[in-house]
Design a protein around this motif. Structure first.
Motif, PDB file in Angstrom:
ATOM      1  N   ALA A  78       0.844  -1.204   0.000  1.00  0.00           N
ATOM      2  CA  ALA A  78       0.000   0.000   0.000  1.00  0.00           C
ATOM      3  C   ALA A  78       0.879   1.254   0.000  1.00  0.00           C
ATOM      4  CB  ALA A  78      -0.926  -0.017   1.215  1.00  0.00           C
ATOM      5  N   GLN A  79       1.898   1.256   0.844  1.00  0.00           N
ATOM      6  CA  GLN A  79       2.834   2.389   0.873  1.00  0.00           C
ATOM      7  C   GLN A  79       3.626   2.451  -0.428  1.00  0.00           C
ATOM      8  OE1 GLN A  79       5.693   2.174   4.027  1.00  0.00           O
ATOM      9  NE2 GLN A  79       6.736   4.060   3.446  1.00  0.00           N
ATOM     10  N   GLY A  80       4.040   1.285  -0.938  1.00  0.00           N
ATOM     11  CA  GLY A  80       4.801   1.256  -2.181  1.00  0.00           C
ATOM     12  C   GLY A  80       4.029   1.816  -3.354  1.00  0.00           C
ATOM     13  N   LEU A  81       2.721   1.563  -3.394  1.00  0.00           N
ATOM     14  CA  LEU A  81       1.907   2.078  -4.497  1.00  0.00           C
ATOM     15  C   LEU A  81       1.872   3.602  -4.479  1.00  0.00           C
ATOM     16  CD1 LEU A  81       0.033   1.537  -6.873  1.00  0.00           C
ATOM     17  CD2 LEU A  81      -1.865   1.339  -5.249  1.00  0.00           C
ATOM     18  N   ILE A  82       1.754   4.177  -3.295  1.00  0.00           N
ATOM     19  CA  ILE A  82       1.738   5.641  -3.183  1.00  0.00           C
ATOM     20  C   ILE A  82       3.061   6.227  -3.671  1.00  0.00           C
ATOM     21  CG2 ILE A  82       1.643   7.559  -1.552  1.00  0.00           C
ATOM     22  CD1 ILE A  82      -0.250   5.827   0.165  1.00  0.00           C
ATOM     23  N   LEU A  83       4.168   5.603  -3.268  1.00  0.00           N
ATOM     24  CA  LEU A  83       5.487   6.082  -3.689  1.00  0.00           C
ATOM     25  C   LEU A  83       5.669   5.947  -5.195  1.00  0.00           C
ATOM     26  CD1 LEU A  83       7.596   4.523  -0.803  1.00  0.00           C
ATOM     27  CD2 LEU A  83       7.196   6.968  -1.190  1.00  0.00           C
ATOM     28  N   ALA A  84       5.190   4.839  -5.762  1.00  0.00           N
ATOM     29  CA  ALA A  84       5.324   4.640  -7.204  1.00  0.00           C
ATOM     30  C   ALA A  84       4.517   5.656  -7.991  1.00  0.00           C
ATOM     31  CB  ALA A  84       4.881   3.224  -7.568  1.00  0.00           C
ATOM     32  N   GLU A  85       3.337   5.998  -7.492  1.00  0.00           N
ATOM     33  CA  GLU A  85       2.514   7.009  -8.160  1.00  0.00           C
ATOM     34  C   GLU A  85       3.211   8.376  -8.136  1.00  0.00           C
ATOM     35  OE1 GLU A  85      -1.927   5.148  -7.257  1.00  0.00           O
ATOM     36  OE2 GLU A  85      -0.998   6.533  -5.834  1.00  0.00           O
ATOM     37  N   ALA A 100       8.301  11.770 -13.223  1.00  0.00           N
ATOM     38  CA  ALA A 100       9.143  11.321 -14.335  1.00  0.00           C
ATOM     39  C   ALA A 100       8.635  11.865 -15.669  1.00  0.00           C
ATOM     40  CB  ALA A 100       9.172   9.797 -14.379  1.00  0.00           C
ATOM     41  N   ALA A 101       9.567  12.013 -16.599  1.00  0.00           N
ATOM     42  CA  ALA A 101       9.187  12.430 -17.955  1.00  0.00           C
ATOM     43  C   ALA A 101       8.412  11.308 -18.628  1.00  0.00           C
ATOM     44  CB  ALA A 101      10.446  12.742 -18.760  1.00  0.00           C
ATOM     45  N   PRO A 102       7.355  11.621 -19.376  1.00  0.00           N
ATOM     46  CA  PRO A 102       6.563  10.574 -20.033  1.00  0.00           C
ATOM     47  C   PRO A 102       7.432   9.685 -20.916  1.00  0.00           C
ATOM     48  CG  PRO A 102       5.467  12.704 -20.184  1.00  0.00           C
ATOM     49  CD  PRO A 102       6.837  12.974 -19.630  1.00  0.00           C
ATOM     50  N   SER A 103       7.175   8.394 -20.839  1.00  0.00           N
ATOM     51  CA  SER A 103       7.861   7.375 -21.659  1.00  0.00           C
ATOM     52  C   SER A 103       9.342   7.232 -21.321  1.00  0.00           C
ATOM     53  CB  SER A 103       7.705   7.666 -23.161  1.00  0.00           C
ATOM     54  OG  SER A 103       6.345   7.714 -23.526  1.00  0.00           O
ATOM     55  N   SER A 104       9.818   7.879 -20.260  1.00  0.00           N
ATOM     56  CA  SER A 104      11.208   7.710 -19.847  1.00  0.00           C
ATOM     57  C   SER A 104      11.367   6.392 -19.106  1.00  0.00           C
ATOM     58  CB  SER A 104      11.631   8.858 -18.932  1.00  0.00           C
ATOM     59  OG  SER A 104      10.910   8.788 -17.698  1.00  0.00           O
ATOM     60  N   LEU A 105      12.613   5.985 -18.915  1.00  0.00           N
ATOM     61  CA  LEU A 105      12.860   4.742 -18.188  1.00  0.00           C
ATOM     62  C   LEU A 105      12.390   4.855 -16.746  1.00  0.00           C
ATOM     63  CD1 LEU A 105      13.943   1.904 -18.471  1.00  0.00           C
ATOM     64  CD2 LEU A 105      16.224   2.745 -17.879  1.00  0.00           C
ATOM     65  N   GLU A 106      12.531   6.060 -16.165  1.00  0.00           N
ATOM     66  CA  GLU A 106      12.034   6.261 -14.803  1.00  0.00           C
ATOM     67  C   GLU A 106      10.518   6.086 -14.745  1.00  0.00           C
ATOM     68  OE1 GLU A 106      13.453  10.093 -13.713  1.00  0.00           O
ATOM     69  OE2 GLU A 106      15.250   9.294 -12.731  1.00  0.00           O
ATOM     70  N   ALA A 107       9.804   6.614 -15.739  1.00  0.00           N
ATOM     71  CA  ALA A 107       8.355   6.457 -15.778  1.00  0.00           C
ATOM     72  C   ALA A 107       7.987   4.981 -15.930  1.00  0.00           C
ATOM     73  CB  ALA A 107       7.758   7.269 -16.925  1.00  0.00           C
ATOM     74  N   CYS A 108       8.758   4.259 -16.746  1.00  0.00           N
ATOM     75  CA  CYS A 108       8.486   2.829 -16.937  1.00  0.00           C
ATOM     76  C   CYS A 108       8.773   2.032 -15.671  1.00  0.00           C
ATOM     77  CB  CYS A 108       9.326   2.288 -18.093  1.00  0.00           C
ATOM     78  SG  CYS A 108       8.807   2.884 -19.717  1.00  0.00           S
ATOM     79  N   GLU A 109       9.850   2.386 -14.968  1.00  0.00           N
ATOM     80  CA  GLU A 109      10.156   1.693 -13.721  1.00  0.00           C
ATOM     81  C   GLU A 109       9.049   1.947 -12.700  1.00  0.00           C
ATOM     82  OE1 GLU A 109      13.796   1.176 -10.486  1.00  0.00           O
ATOM     83  OE2 GLU A 109      14.064   2.430 -12.279  1.00  0.00           O
ATOM     84  N   ALA A 110       8.561   3.177 -12.645  1.00  0.00           N
ATOM     85  CA  ALA A 110       7.431   3.474 -11.761  1.00  0.00           C
ATOM     86  C   ALA A 110       6.200   2.676 -12.183  1.00  0.00           C
ATOM     87  CB  ALA A 110       7.132   4.976 -11.782  1.00  0.00           C
ATOM     88  N   GLY A 111       6.006   2.552 -13.503  1.00  0.00           N
ATOM     89  CA  GLY A 111       4.886   1.754 -13.993  1.00  0.00           C
ATOM     90  C   GLY A 111       4.990   0.298 -13.580  1.00  0.00           C
ATOM     91  N   TYR A 112       6.218  -0.247 -13.604  1.00  0.00           N
ATOM     92  CA  TYR A 112       6.418  -1.632 -13.143  1.00  0.00           C
ATOM     93  C   TYR A 112       5.998  -1.777 -11.690  1.00  0.00           C
ATOM     94  CZ  TYR A 112       8.954  -5.381 -10.832  1.00  0.00           C
ATOM     95  OH  TYR A 112       9.267  -6.450 -10.031  1.00  0.00           O
ATOM     96  N   TRP A 113       6.450  -0.833 -10.848  1.00  0.00           N
ATOM     97  CA  TRP A 113       6.122  -0.938  -9.426  1.00  0.00           C
ATOM     98  C   TRP A 113       4.629  -0.737  -9.176  1.00  0.00           C
ATOM     99  CZ3 TRP A 113       9.042  -3.439  -6.391  1.00  0.00           C
ATOM    100  CH2 TRP A 113      10.437  -3.424  -6.536  1.00  0.00           C
ATOM    101  N   ILE A 114       3.991   0.131  -9.943  1.00  0.00           N
ATOM    102  CA  ILE A 114       2.539   0.293  -9.795  1.00  0.00           C
ATOM    103  C   ILE A 114       1.838  -1.020 -10.113  1.00  0.00           C
ATOM    104  CG2 ILE A 114       0.501   1.374 -10.841  1.00  0.00           C
ATOM    105  CD1 ILE A 114       2.152   3.955 -11.091  1.00  0.00           C
TER     106      ILE A 114
END
Length: 539
Positions: free
Chosen positions: A27-34, A40-54
């Motif tokens: 639950a805490q991890g989801l908030i941090l990932a959001e 993150a910049a759209p379509s960047s690797l950081e955005a994708c990594e956040a998407g993985y965690w979400i």
């Protein structure tokens, strides 16, 4: 994970998100990932990594729809970025989400791709996760031996690499191979070695304690509850279920919260406390997610069992009907996928690697189209396949039997004196009798078998790669189950029996003629019996 990141705050949020994942605080991890995704910049690797965690956190929190939606959005971006390893991890998450929501073709496609990509990496842990997910899919298709082999490989790779979470996941899946999935599908089988399953789960629990991952601990305790109940100690199973329940409640793990309560109900039922079992299910029901097919099936079946134990026979019958509708659909999807997989495997054995992969994709596309046609192949009353589908599939099964040199057995079943049932009790009761016989027939099948309504009160079971003695054993068990059903609860005085003819399917000519003759002999010999083709009796 695989490339430099430029936003320190976003990187810090992602690292905190990863820590939450390792500790099972989703639950805490989801908030941090959001938050990381928003920065993150759209379509960047950081955005994708956040998407993985979400996707991962949503899966563990029971939000399958969000997990699948986020995965579908992030996967093509990872492919465009060439982020292979992160792509494999996301595919592994989506395999589990697809399995739980009943999207088995997509689960198999994702698992196959994850293994192929992981093989390009030198990371044994990544390969362990991919093999774990592929093993899970094969097990769901009824290919237990292949699934077991893949899961063992996954456990060995993780153990050699010293990765506790990956080793836990493989051992947990090895130990729970008949857990929620088989119960949800209404399988009448039980673990051949329940003590071995319990040992695997105890080893997994030891690893879960060492990792400190609350989610892993909650899942493992719930699986232990099942294993302890299966091995005849429901009191200890109830304690494990309550342990998993406390962990699930503390960390908002909705799927674990529901399944632990279902296990608590089944353990209570095994202990003779049907009222307490009903109370557990009342708590579990609001936690069910619409997309969770495993949970829906398991909950529906448990409710039917508890209602029956409470003597609420009409309510139990309605619950069982709803469960039957869901279970038939589940078995059909898995059986159809299994048939397609075997067809692909036969073709792939004769092809080069490149054409093999192309054929795999083509077959998966054909499978999706085939699912749209299933209504044309379904008997509306029983939910079994109809005669048209048998006519389509029988030539393929005959060719396979000839190529492999292994028997294709047919069980032709006929409800005895069924006209009398209709005349005496009415067609509504007669229809219910046929539905129940069809369900019992499904419960007698493997994923590779084909069960169909052949016409009227006749039903057919085709069993590839089966010796006559095994087919007779299955037929005799089915006959006893039909005879032993509490038909009197359906209509006072009602008695239903089954005559079954067992024979090998002919390679040409009248394919089912021998089975029909054997059925005729069973009828002439007094009904309610199994007769084997006389040419096989002499062997």
């Amino acid at each position: 994970m695989e490339a430099p990141h430029h936003d320190p705050e976003s990187r810090e949020a992602l690292e905190a998100c990863a820590r939450s994942g390792r500790e099972g605080r989703h639950a805490q991890g989801l908030i941090l990932a959001e938050k990381a995704q928003a920065r993150a910049a759209p379509s960047s690797l950081e955005a994708c990594e956040a998407g993985y965690w979400i996707a991962l956190h949503a899966l563990r929190l029971g939000d399958l729809e969000r997990c699948l939606r986020q995965g579908a959005h992030t996967l093509p971006q990872l492919e465009a970025l060439g982020a292979r390893d992160l792509r494999v991890r996301l595919l592994c998450v989506l395999v589990l989400a697809c399995e739980q929501s009943g999207h088995f073709p997509d689960a198999l496609s994702h698992a196959d791709l994850a293994v192929r990509l992981a093989e390009q990496s030198n990371d044994p842990v990544l390969k362990s996760w991919a093999l774990n997910r592929l093993g899970s899919v094969h097990r769901d298709l009824g290919e237990d031996q292949r699934g077991h082999q893949l899961l063992q490989q996954a456990a060995e790779l993780a153990r050699e690499a010293g990765d506790l979470p990956a080793e836990f996941a493989a051992l947990n899946n090895l130990g729970s191979q008949l857990n929620w999935r088989s119960l949800a599908c209404g399988a009448q089988r039980r673990a051949l070695e329940p003590e071995a399953a319990l040992r695997s789960l105890n080893q997994a629990w030891s690893l879960a304690e060492r990792t400190g991952n609350a989610c892993s601990q909650a899942i493992c305790q719930t699986n232990l509850a099942w294993a302890l109940r299966e091995t005849g100690v429901p009191a200890e199973g109830l304690q494990a279920a309550q342990h998993g329940m406390r962990l699930g409640d503390a960390h908002a793990l909705n799927q674990v919260r529901m399944h632990s309560r279902i296990e608590a109900a089944l353990c209570s039922l095994a202990l003779g406390d049907a009222d307490r079992a009903a109370a557990w299910l009342a708590e579990a029901a609001p936690l069910r997610q619409e997309a969770d097919r495993w949970g829906t099936l398991a909950l529906q079946r448990a409710q039917a069992d508890v209602e029956e134990a409470l003597g609420r026979h009409e309510t139990a019958l309605n619950s069982f009907r709803r469960y039957h509708e869901l279970a038939v659909e589940e078995v059909r999807i898995r059986s159809q996928l299994h048939l397609e997989v075997q067809r692909r495997q036969h073709a792939l054995e004769m092809a080069e690697l490149k054409s093999r992969r192309a054929a795999l994709e083509a077959e998966m596309q054909r499978l999706r189209a085939e699912q749209l046609r299933r209504q044309a192949h379904e008997d509306a009353l029983t939910g079994l396949y109809n005669r048209r589908f048998v006519d389509e599939q029988l030539p393929l099964l005959q060719r396979r039997a000839v190529e492999r040199g292994k028997p294709l057995m047919a069980l032709l079943c006929d409800a005895d004196h069924f006209k009398t049932v209709n005349d005496s009790y009415g067609h509504r009761v007669g229809d219910q009798v046929l539905r129940q016989i069809g369900l019992l027939l499904l419960h007698s099948t493997r994923v590779s078998d084909l069960a169909a309504r052949w016409g009227g009160e006749e039903m057919l079971l085709l069993m590839p790669d089966t010796q006559p003695a095994v087919a007779v054993e299955v037929a005799e068990r089915l006959r006893r189950e039909v005879q032993g059903q509490p038909w009197n609860e359906l209509a006072p005085g009602l008695r239903v029996t089954l005559s079954i003819g067992v024979a090998a399917v002919a390679a040409d000519g009248d394919a089912l003629g021998a089975a029909d003759t054997a059925l005729y002999r069973a009828k002439r010999s007094g009904r309610n019996r199994v007769m084997l083709d006389q040419t096989l009796e002499a062997l």
